[in-house]
Design a protein around this motif. Structure first.
Motif, PDB file in Angstrom:
ATOM      1  N   PRO A 181      46.252  32.781  36.809  1.00 54.88           N
ATOM      2  CA  PRO A 181      46.399  32.212  38.162  1.00 54.88           C
ATOM      3  C   PRO A 181      45.346  31.140  38.428  1.00 54.88           C
ATOM      4  O   PRO A 181      44.251  31.174  37.852  1.00 54.88           O
ATOM      5  CB  PRO A 181      46.202  33.437  39.074  1.00 54.88           C
ATOM      6  N   GLU A 182      45.666  30.202  39.298  1.00 56.58           N
ATOM      7  CA  GLU A 182      44.780  29.070  39.561  1.00 56.58           C
ATOM      8  C   GLU A 182      43.414  29.498  40.089  1.00 56.58           C
ATOM      9  O   GLU A 182      42.408  28.817  39.870  1.00 56.58           O
ATOM     10  CB  GLU A 182      45.437  28.112  40.559  1.00 56.58           C
ATOM     11  N   ASN A 183      43.366  30.629  40.808  1.00 58.75           N
ATOM     12  CA  ASN A 183      42.097  31.075  41.386  1.00 58.75           C
ATOM     13  C   ASN A 183      41.321  32.022  40.465  1.00 58.75           C
ATOM     14  O   ASN A 183      40.332  32.627  40.875  1.00 58.75           O
ATOM     15  CB  ASN A 183      42.335  31.764  42.733  1.00 58.75           C
ATOM     16  N   ALA A 184      41.758  32.137  39.208  1.00 60.97           N
ATOM     17  CA  ALA A 184      41.059  33.014  38.262  1.00 60.97           C
ATOM     18  C   ALA A 184      39.678  32.446  37.947  1.00 60.97           C
ATOM     19  O   ALA A 184      39.533  31.234  37.767  1.00 60.97           O
ATOM     20  CB  ALA A 184      41.868  33.153  36.983  1.00 60.97           C
ATOM     21  N   PRO A 185      38.651  33.276  37.881  1.00 64.40           N
ATOM     22  CA  PRO A 185      37.298  32.780  37.584  1.00 64.40           C
ATOM     23  C   PRO A 185      37.186  32.307  36.140  1.00 64.40           C
ATOM     24  O   PRO A 185      37.898  32.794  35.257  1.00 64.40           O
ATOM     25  CB  PRO A 185      36.418  34.008  37.837  1.00 64.40           C
ATOM     26  N   VAL A 186      36.316  31.366  35.905  1.00 64.54           N
ATOM     27  CA  VAL A 186      36.055  30.862  34.559  1.00 64.54           C
ATOM     28  C   VAL A 186      34.663  31.321  34.143  1.00 64.54           C
ATOM     29  O   VAL A 186      33.704  31.224  34.906  1.00 64.54           O
ATOM     30  CB  VAL A 186      36.140  29.319  34.522  1.00 64.54           C
ATOM     31  N   GLY A 187      34.561  31.823  32.926  1.00 61.82           N
ATOM     32  CA  GLY A 187      33.264  32.256  32.431  1.00 61.82           C
ATOM     33  C   GLY A 187      33.047  33.756  32.577  1.00 61.82           C
ATOM     34  O   GLY A 187      33.790  34.455  33.269  1.00 61.82           O
ATOM     35  N   ILE A 188      32.017  34.240  31.911  1.00 57.98           N
ATOM     36  CA  ILE A 188      31.668  35.660  31.930  1.00 57.98           C
ATOM     37  C   ILE A 188      30.312  35.800  32.611  1.00 57.98           C
ATOM     38  O   ILE A 188      29.296  35.320  32.085  1.00 57.98           O
ATOM     39  CB  ILE A 188      31.629  36.233  30.504  1.00 57.98           C
ATOM     40  N   PHE A 244      36.953  43.876  40.679  1.00 61.84           N
ATOM     41  CA  PHE A 244      37.906  43.461  41.712  1.00 61.84           C
ATOM     42  C   PHE A 244      37.240  42.599  42.786  1.00 61.84           C
ATOM     43  O   PHE A 244      37.904  41.776  43.411  1.00 61.84           O
ATOM     44  CB  PHE A 244      38.561  44.688  42.333  1.00 61.84           C
ATOM     45  N   ALA A 245      35.934  42.771  42.994  1.00 63.09           N
ATOM     46  CA  ALA A 245      35.240  41.971  44.009  1.00 63.09           C
ATOM     47  C   ALA A 245      35.048  40.527  43.573  1.00 63.09           C
ATOM     48  O   ALA A 245      34.965  39.625  44.412  1.00 63.09           O
ATOM     49  CB  ALA A 245      33.879  42.601  44.329  1.00 63.09           C
ATOM     50  N   THR A 246      34.978  40.288  42.275  1.00 62.40           N
ATOM     51  CA  THR A 246      34.706  38.945  41.771  1.00 62.40           C
ATOM     52  C   THR A 246      35.933  38.240  41.205  1.00 62.40           C
ATOM     53  O   THR A 246      35.834  37.093  40.773  1.00 62.40           O
ATOM     54  CB  THR A 246      33.633  38.995  40.670  1.00 62.40           C
ATOM     55  N   GLY A 247      37.072  38.921  41.169  1.00 65.21           N
ATOM     56  CA  GLY A 247      38.282  38.315  40.630  1.00 65.21           C
ATOM     57  C   GLY A 247      38.384  38.380  39.115  1.00 65.21           C
ATOM     58  O   GLY A 247      39.362  37.885  38.534  1.00 65.21           O
ATOM     59  N   GLN A 248      37.396  39.001  38.459  1.00 67.24           N
ATOM     60  CA  GLN A 248      37.439  39.104  37.003  1.00 67.24           C
ATOM     61  C   GLN A 248      38.598  39.977  36.521  1.00 67.24           C
ATOM     62  O   GLN A 248      38.969  39.927  35.349  1.00 67.24           O
ATOM     63  CB  GLN A 248      36.113  39.677  36.484  1.00 67.24           C
ATOM     64  N   TRP A 249      39.204  40.747  37.419  1.00 65.71           N
ATOM     65  CA  TRP A 249      40.335  41.597  37.038  1.00 65.71           C
ATOM     66  C   TRP A 249      41.490  40.771  36.492  1.00 65.71           C
ATOM     67  O   TRP A 249      42.272  41.259  35.662  1.00 65.71           O
ATOM     68  CB  TRP A 249      40.813  42.419  38.245  1.00 65.71           C
ATOM     69  N   MET A 250      41.608  39.509  36.927  1.00 61.91           N
ATOM     70  CA  MET A 250      42.728  38.670  36.473  1.00 61.91           C
ATOM     71  C   MET A 250      42.648  38.351  34.989  1.00 61.91           C
ATOM     72  O   MET A 250      43.628  37.917  34.388  1.00 61.91           O
ATOM     73  CB  MET A 250      42.760  37.367  37.286  1.00 61.91           C
ATOM     74  N   ARG A 251      41.483  38.585  34.384  1.00 60.03           N
ATOM     75  CA  ARG A 251      41.324  38.315  32.959  1.00 60.03           C
ATOM     76  C   ARG A 251      41.794  39.473  32.092  1.00 60.03           C
ATOM     77  O   ARG A 251      42.089  39.280  30.911  1.00 60.03           O
ATOM     78  CB  ARG A 251      39.865  37.998  32.649  1.00 60.03           C
ATOM     79  N   SER A 275      37.680  32.665  24.784  1.00 59.06           N
ATOM     80  CA  SER A 275      37.506  33.829  25.647  1.00 59.06           C
ATOM     81  C   SER A 275      36.649  33.536  26.871  1.00 59.06           C
ATOM     82  O   SER A 275      36.626  34.326  27.810  1.00 59.06           O
ATOM     83  CB  SER A 275      36.905  34.991  24.850  1.00 59.06           C
ATOM     84  N   TRP A 276      35.933  32.401  26.865  1.00 58.41           N
ATOM     85  CA  TRP A 276      35.159  32.028  28.050  1.00 58.41           C
ATOM     86  C   TRP A 276      36.099  31.716  29.217  1.00 58.41           C
ATOM     87  O   TRP A 276      35.756  31.941  30.377  1.00 58.41           O
ATOM     88  CB  TRP A 276      34.288  30.816  27.734  1.00 58.41           C
ATOM     89  N   VAL A 277      37.304  31.227  28.876  1.00 57.49           N
ATOM     90  CA  VAL A 277      38.282  30.860  29.902  1.00 57.49           C
ATOM     91  C   VAL A 277      39.388  31.903  30.014  1.00 57.49           C
ATOM     92  O   VAL A 277      39.763  32.316  31.115  1.00 57.49           O
ATOM     93  CB  VAL A 277      38.903  29.474  29.585  1.00 57.49           C
ATOM     94  N   ASN A 278      39.898  32.370  28.875  1.00 55.84           N
ATOM     95  CA  ASN A 278      41.071  33.242  28.896  1.00 55.84           C
ATOM     96  C   ASN A 278      41.143  34.031  27.591  1.00 55.84           C
ATOM     97  O   ASN A 278      40.904  33.478  26.516  1.00 55.84           O
ATOM     98  CB  ASN A 278      42.333  32.397  29.070  1.00 55.84           C
ATOM     99  N   TYR A 279      41.453  35.319  27.693  1.00 53.89           N
ATOM    100  CA  TYR A 279      41.701  36.120  26.497  1.00 53.89           C
ATOM    101  C   TYR A 279      43.135  35.899  26.040  1.00 53.89           C
ATOM    102  O   TYR A 279      44.020  35.626  26.858  1.00 53.89           O
ATOM    103  CB  TYR A 279      41.496  37.609  26.789  1.00 53.89           C
ATOM    104  N   ASN A 280      43.381  36.052  24.724  1.00 56.44           N
ATOM    105  CA  ASN A 280      44.776  36.020  24.321  1.00 56.44           C
ATOM    106  C   ASN A 280      45.453  37.314  24.774  1.00 56.44           C
ATOM    107  O   ASN A 280      44.780  38.292  25.133  1.00 56.44           O
ATOM    108  CB  ASN A 280      44.926  35.762  22.813  1.00 56.44           C
TER     109      ASN A 280
END
Length: 313
Positions: free
Chosen positions: A69-76, A146-153, A182-187
């Motif tokens: 999703p467009e609002n997914a966070p980038v980075g770890i 869930f508070a930081t949006g990292q769940w989308m990854r 993986s910094w942006v998206n996992y397969n």
């Protein structure tokens, strides 16, 4: 008339006799060779499949990942790196003490709560304390996730995750590994593996462990009927095996797909290829190694005495 029963008893005794070190080594070598043969066959089959036009079109359409999703966070973030370390730390110790519990025939010591109750071995007490710390760490992880949006990854947001996971699996098996960042998206295969580990395997380990513990309300017939202890036993050990297999594959892929960059992602919270993450990884493994040595009844006993009564066997 007595010959057959004696032979049967002799066979049963041989089956129950613990394996010697040589027998363990021979068994391990046989399993290793068998796994190599299976792996070689799987690679050859996958490479043959990848050569088919239909499979090539499938992989082109589903390259192994889909857009987040467009609002997914980038980075770890750094907190995720710390969570990863503590999760690894507690998990290693939980597996170690779990194996000790299964192998322990004469515990070196026992622990009983100050409020009374059943005595348990010091190894089991250590295992339960580690379980509690792991659960607390996991609860904090859920909140931050869930508070930081990292769940989308790690939670699928599209049905495309399944064909992409199949595609990624074929690419791994054929040794023509999928490109990833993986910094942006996992397969998609990683995403499903992390989802199963975090939201299925971990809760299952907690629930089955609680069912097997002395804290389960054993007088509640309804709960006992709904969740039989035999079912908990049959699930708890395979879940532990799953964690071991997941960890082995996870570590292998971390080093095989760009160790320095991956370790920086996980330990230094930065997208670079310097040695910072590797140094932190080595230090973390040293801490785990020391803890694995320390977690034994004789060294745990002083701490256990602060929470209850410790007695010798």
């Amino acid at each position: 008339m007595e010959t057959q029963p004696k032979k049967e008893r002799s066979v049963r005794l041989r089956l129950l006799t613990p394996l010697s070190r040589k027998q363990w080594a021979a068994s391990a070598a046989a399993v290793f060779v068998a796994l190599l043969v299976v792996a070689a066959i799987a690679v050859l089959f996958a490479r043959w499949l990848m050569g088919l036009e239909a499979v090539d079109e499938f992989v082109t359409r589903y390259p192994g990942e889909y857009a987040l999703p467009e609002n997914a966070p980038v980075g770890i973030p750094a907190w995720l790196g710390w969570q990863h370390f503590f999760n690894m730390f507690f998990l290693f110790l939980i597996i170690r003490t779990g194996i000790q519990i299964n192998r322990e025939r004469r515990p070196q010591g026992y622990w009983r709560s100050k409020r009374g109750g059943k005595k348990i071995s010091l190894t089991l007490w250590t295992h339960l304390i580690l379980d509690l710390l792991w659960i607390i760490n996991g609860a904090l992880f859920y909140v931050l996730l869930f508070a930081t949006g990292q769940w989308m990854r790690i939670i699928p947001t599209s049905w495309d995750v399944f064909p992409n996971a199949v595609s990624a699996g074929l690419q791994y098996l054929s040794l023509d590994w999928p490109t990833h960042n993986s910094w942006v998206n996992y397969n998609s295969l990683q995403e499903l593996a992390y989802f199963i580990t975090v939201f299925i395997a971990a809760p299952l380990a907690i629930v089955t462990g609680y069912r097997l513990s002395a804290y389960w309300p054993k007088d509640n017939s309804s709960l006992n009927s709904a969740f039989p202890i035999a079912l908990a036993r049959n699930l708890h050990f395979p879940v532990m095996v799953y964690f071991v297999v997941f960890t082995v594959i996870h570590v292998f892929l971390v080093f095989a797909t760009g160790a320095l960059r991956n370790l920086n992602h996980m330990y230094a919270a930065e997208d670079s290829t310097n040695w910072t993450g590797f140094v932190l990884f080595v230090l973390s493994m040293a801490v785990v190694a020391v803890a694995l040595v320390i977690v034994r009844p004789s060294l745990v006993a002083p701490l256990a005495r602060k929470f209850g009564e410790v007695t010798a066997r």
